[in-house]
Design a protein around this motif. Sequence first.
Motif, PDB file in Angstrom:
ATOM      1  N   ARG A 590       1.075  -1.793   0.166  1.00  0.00           N
ATOM      2  CA  ARG A 590      -0.261  -0.083  -0.056  1.00  0.00           C
ATOM      3  C   ARG A 590       0.756   1.505  -0.282  1.00  0.00           C
ATOM      4  O   ARG A 590       0.557   2.197  -0.643  1.00  0.00           O
ATOM      5  CB  ARG A 590      -0.522  -0.370   1.056  1.00  0.00           C
ATOM      6  N   GLY A 591       2.423   0.702   0.908  1.00  0.00           N
ATOM      7  CA  GLY A 591       3.111   2.133   0.766  1.00  0.00           C
ATOM      8  C   GLY A 591       3.682   1.895  -0.956  1.00  0.00           C
ATOM      9  O   GLY A 591       3.996   3.796  -0.691  1.00  0.00           O
ATOM     10  N   ILE A 592       4.125   1.624  -1.220  1.00  0.00           N
ATOM     11  CA  ILE A 592       4.440   1.465  -2.970  1.00  0.00           C
ATOM     12  C   ILE A 592       3.198   2.276  -3.893  1.00  0.00           C
ATOM     13  O   ILE A 592       3.488   3.789  -4.558  1.00  0.00           O
ATOM     14  CB  ILE A 592       4.596   0.382  -3.406  1.00  0.00           C
ATOM     15  N   ALA A 593       1.364   1.782  -3.064  1.00  0.00           N
ATOM     16  CA  ALA A 593       0.540   2.466  -4.323  1.00  0.00           C
ATOM     17  C   ALA A 593      -0.205   4.009  -3.610  1.00  0.00           C
ATOM     18  O   ALA A 593       0.414   4.825  -5.130  1.00  0.00           O
ATOM     19  CB  ALA A 593      -0.714   1.510  -3.814  1.00  0.00           C
ATOM     20  N   HIS A 594       0.556   4.153  -2.224  1.00  0.00           N
ATOM     21  CA  HIS A 594       0.168   5.587  -2.771  1.00  0.00           C
ATOM     22  C   HIS A 594       1.920   5.979  -2.855  1.00  0.00           C
ATOM     23  O   HIS A 594       1.562   7.477  -3.297  1.00  0.00           O
ATOM     24  CB  HIS A 594       0.523   6.094  -0.896  1.00  0.00           C
ATOM     25  N   GLN A 596       2.929   5.735  -5.787  1.00  0.00           N
ATOM     26  CA  GLN A 596       2.999   6.160  -7.436  1.00  0.00           C
ATOM     27  C   GLN A 596       1.871   7.149  -7.782  1.00  0.00           C
ATOM     28  O   GLN A 596       1.907   7.686  -8.568  1.00  0.00           O
ATOM     29  CB  GLN A 596       2.333   4.198  -7.558  1.00  0.00           C
ATOM     30  N   ALA A 597       0.584   7.344  -6.622  1.00  0.00           N
ATOM     31  CA  ALA A 597      -0.242   8.410  -6.719  1.00  0.00           C
ATOM     32  C   ALA A 597       0.632   9.384  -6.245  1.00  0.00           C
ATOM     33  O   ALA A 597      -0.434  10.816  -6.402  1.00  0.00           O
ATOM     34  CB  ALA A 597      -0.992   8.046  -5.837  1.00  0.00           C
ATOM     35  N   GLY A 598       1.783   9.502  -6.121  1.00  0.00           N
ATOM     36  CA  GLY A 598       1.801  10.458  -5.845  1.00  0.00           C
ATOM     37  C   GLY A 598       1.857  11.155  -3.897  1.00  0.00           C
ATOM     38  O   GLY A 598       2.416  12.375  -3.788  1.00  0.00           O
ATOM     39  N   ARG A 599       1.607  10.110  -3.369  1.00  0.00           N
ATOM     40  CA  ARG A 599       1.208  10.656  -1.945  1.00  0.00           C
ATOM     41  C   ARG A 599       2.115  10.449  -0.993  1.00  0.00           C
ATOM     42  O   ARG A 599       2.200   9.487  -0.471  1.00  0.00           O
ATOM     43  CB  ARG A 599       0.047   9.930  -1.588  1.00  0.00           C
ATOM     44  N   LEU A 604       4.852   6.761   2.534  1.00  0.00           N
ATOM     45  CA  LEU A 604       6.628   6.805   4.132  1.00  0.00           C
ATOM     46  C   LEU A 604       5.522   6.498   5.184  1.00  0.00           C
ATOM     47  O   LEU A 604       6.192   5.181   6.078  1.00  0.00           O
ATOM     48  CB  LEU A 604       7.083   8.464   4.069  1.00  0.00           C
ATOM     49  N   ALA A 605       4.459   6.930   5.626  1.00  0.00           N
ATOM     50  CA  ALA A 605       3.645   6.176   6.820  1.00  0.00           C
ATOM     51  C   ALA A 605       3.759   4.786   6.461  1.00  0.00           C
ATOM     52  O   ALA A 605       4.000   4.162   8.317  1.00  0.00           O
ATOM     53  CB  ALA A 605       2.256   7.191   7.123  1.00  0.00           C
ATOM     54  N   ASP A 606       3.189   4.563   5.188  1.00  0.00           N
ATOM     55  CA  ASP A 606       2.689   3.198   4.989  1.00  0.00           C
ATOM     56  C   ASP A 606       4.063   2.301   4.750  1.00  0.00           C
ATOM     57  O   ASP A 606       3.731   0.967   6.160  1.00  0.00           O
ATOM     58  CB  ASP A 606       1.708   2.212   3.878  1.00  0.00           C
ATOM     59  N   LEU A 607       5.725   2.799   4.954  1.00  0.00           N
ATOM     60  CA  LEU A 607       6.179   1.917   4.878  1.00  0.00           C
ATOM     61  C   LEU A 607       6.563   1.895   6.452  1.00  0.00           C
ATOM     62  O   LEU A 607       7.707   1.054   5.909  1.00  0.00           O
ATOM     63  CB  LEU A 607       7.601   2.580   3.519  1.00  0.00           C
ATOM     64  N   THR A 608       6.909   2.917   7.172  1.00  0.00           N
ATOM     65  CA  THR A 608       7.888   3.286   8.672  1.00  0.00           C
ATOM     66  C   THR A 608       6.962   1.974   8.935  1.00  0.00           C
ATOM     67  O   THR A 608       7.412   0.914   9.961  1.00  0.00           O
ATOM     68  CB  THR A 608       7.791   4.618   8.920  1.00  0.00           C
ATOM     69  N   ARG A 624      11.271   2.855   0.760  1.00  0.00           N
ATOM     70  CA  ARG A 624      11.055   4.082   1.281  1.00  0.00           C
ATOM     71  C   ARG A 624      12.533   5.263   1.170  1.00  0.00           C
ATOM     72  O   ARG A 624      11.963   6.385   1.159  1.00  0.00           O
ATOM     73  CB  ARG A 624      10.792   3.099   3.157  1.00  0.00           C
ATOM     74  N   GLY A 625      13.544   4.100   0.900  1.00  0.00           N
ATOM     75  CA  GLY A 625      14.498   5.079   0.535  1.00  0.00           C
ATOM     76  C   GLY A 625      13.729   6.046  -1.329  1.00  0.00           C
ATOM     77  O   GLY A 625      14.359   7.521  -1.011  1.00  0.00           O
ATOM     78  N   VAL A 626      13.356   5.175  -1.658  1.00  0.00           N
ATOM     79  CA  VAL A 626      12.967   5.716  -2.832  1.00  0.00           C
ATOM     80  C   VAL A 626      11.853   6.893  -2.832  1.00  0.00           C
ATOM     81  O   VAL A 626      11.830   8.367  -3.804  1.00  0.00           O
ATOM     82  CB  VAL A 626      12.003   4.957  -3.812  1.00  0.00           C
ATOM     83  N   ALA A 627      10.645   6.250  -1.875  1.00  0.00           N
ATOM     84  CA  ALA A 627       9.683   8.472  -1.696  1.00  0.00           C
ATOM     85  C   ALA A 627      10.672   8.893  -0.999  1.00  0.00           C
ATOM     86  O   ALA A 627       9.882   9.989  -1.275  1.00  0.00           O
ATOM     87  CB  ALA A 627       9.026   6.808  -0.485  1.00  0.00           C
ATOM     88  N   HIS A 628      11.666   8.672  -0.034  1.00  0.00           N
ATOM     89  CA  HIS A 628      12.413  10.216   0.839  1.00  0.00           C
ATOM     90  C   HIS A 628      12.775  10.905  -0.494  1.00  0.00           C
ATOM     91  O   HIS A 628      13.216  11.706  -0.608  1.00  0.00           O
ATOM     92  CB  HIS A 628      13.175   8.944   1.507  1.00  0.00           C
TER      93      HIS A 628
END
Length: 775
Positions: A590-594, A596-599, A604-608, A624-628
């Motif tokens: 779900r973190g990855i899905a967020h 991809q949607a730019g959220r 980060l909340a889900d991945l953490t 999470r590194g990619v999201a950061h």
Amino acid sequence: MGRREQLSRFAHNLAKDPLSLSDPAAFLFHLRGVGGVGKSTLLRRWREAARQAGAVTALVDDSDVPGVLQALTELARQLAEQAGPLKGFDKAVERYRREQEAATEPAPVEGGASPSSRIATQAGLAAASVIPGAGPVVSLVDREAAAQQLDRLRAAGRGRRSRDSDLAGVSRAFVEELCELSEVYPWVVLFFDTWEQTGRYLDDWLPGVLQDESGPLPANVIVVLAGRDKLADRQWGALRSQVNDESLEAFTEAETRELLAMRGVSQADVAEAVWQMSKGLPLYVELLALTRPTTIGQINQSTDAVDTVVERFVQWINDPHQRETVLACALATQLNEDIFSAVVPPEARALWAWLCGQPFVSGHGDFKRYHAIVRASMVRWQRTRSPQSWTVSHQRLADAHAAWRADAEQDLAENKRWGNSRWRQHHLAVTYHQLCGRPAAALTQALEQTVHAAEKGTAILRQWIDAFEQAARDTTDPTLLSWADRLRHAAAGNDPALACLTTLLTHGSLAPTARAWAHTYRGRRLYHTNHEEEALTELNRAITTDPHNRHALAYRGDIHRSLSHAEQAFADLNAALALDPTDAWALAVRGIAHHQAGRYELALADLTAALDLDPTDAWALAARGVAHHQAGRYELALADLNAALDLDPTNAWALNTRGETHRQAGRYELALADLNAALDLDPTDAWALTTRGEVHRQAGRYELALVDLNAALALDPTDAWALAARGVAHRQAGRYELALVDLNAALALDPTNAWALAQQRLTRQEAEHPNDSGA
């Protein structure tokens, strides 16, 4: 040729200078012969001869080999006992096992964007874009680059995370250790016994190793195989000229009489009777000799010579405790002292050493085992002599293994059990003994366990099929025989797991929960092989059958995510997490899905949260590194990416992103190191090639940049970012016409790409006023 001559010749060869056998035809020995002819005995004598010649050796048989990894681990263990730790191999195994444990719940990978959606992502960011290197807006172009990688990462990531991911790295590490040992010892000799069984797991691996697929094999490494049959042409045809094929024959009459005389059996008529009954098979000659027959009448002739020989041997044992011990222990497929103590009566527990000294008991390391033919005869005898005792004994063994399995579970999370070899060994033994004791009652549960085994990979699935086949042979139960035949044929195809799951769904009377699991695993397997629509169909069936199967919901959500079906993805993932809020894998997906949607903050909340539950998940760390990275927090990105790569140095996604992060900071050599490593893992990764091309371009190495960008565009000619980057490289090299061709092509794909528009204007200005040009 007799045994002494065979042994002497081999020992002589081993004692020679290693260089004298550099001819490839000498490095592979194959010892053939029927069961009971003495292959295992001779193999162990050869091993001792090799050691006396200064060799370091290792031997595995079918008790050690439920897969390539287990065989390599056992070989390495024995080599390390003689030569010291094999640290490089141990690290490779640990890395591989971490990957497999993480794959207990398939790890999420970045992905989902089609080429058109990547271009759309660029367009969305283009309004703020300027030339890369012009300060803070570089991050926007890098986000644009990250969007272009998504499709490739999805396909590559699924392949890497497949349950049957290959062991190439472990195999290479093992060959490297052999190379080091070969520099210290005159010989390294690897023995593989009962090849008719071990070859089922190793026939697709060992020939490749011998053909240097895992690296050059030193000339003083010898491989010795022992088995019943000729080596199959499909695997061994290319090596046929390099195989030294030895056919081991039964004892001659003279050798039979010689052995009998050594055992005190000297009467000519008795020796003749032994010769006629045993047909010279050493194992049977030895068993009959140990009964000390003095008259022909004591050698009960029978149409079934094997059972008669075994029966004569058992009857010869005068001590009732010894006799009962021999028979009771035959019911176990393999023995150690714990299993021995569980199966024999208390008054016989001091007989372990005596049993291990019997001529039909062999083994090394942790387990002993009966010769297969002797065991089969004793099993038949007990099953027909006392069916009730047969059932009780198997149940006692099943209960013992169930208790040991429960003990192994104490420190294991539920999703880690199948990855633990000790737990799995006891679980398999429970299944086998229950099938033997009560075939009809145990069948349904055994089939359900086979469903789960199929999901864990081919090697584990084959262990369960082997248990079915063994139970079918030992019980002669027609239903078990039928199932063993079905599963064996299914596992012979190109995708054993998928075929066996299909067979179980087609023929099995599975309970609804088990059917849902079978559809779930089929769906996941189809997804890994890029059959998304078929995978969705299977997962729909799983959820219809069992709406509370959170894994099916999470897997279906992951497929919807990969197909950019955002609404369906979040619906499934939220439903899965409602059933289990602590599902780390579903949280990570779900973190990855967020993401991809730019959220990015929700991502980060889900991945953490996922990493709080499982801090060792390398893919969640990488995500999470990619999201950061995408949110512009580069130091936090580097911290996560470094942690992910410490856990899994082969994570190409993390290597690519860390390389991109270094590029942004102008650390070009560090960026190149990461991108080179990523491309070593996958030379066809167009995004990594484009990124490396950009590193070279920004470092002023325009020709090297063009090499990488050309390669990237050969893989994906519609990649607007690579086209624009190549146009800039041409501009900076002063080739304005070529620059305009590429920039025009990039803008034809995306007319709103502000960076390409700016570069197009700059190129035209420099072409008109070359003396005013700049980078």
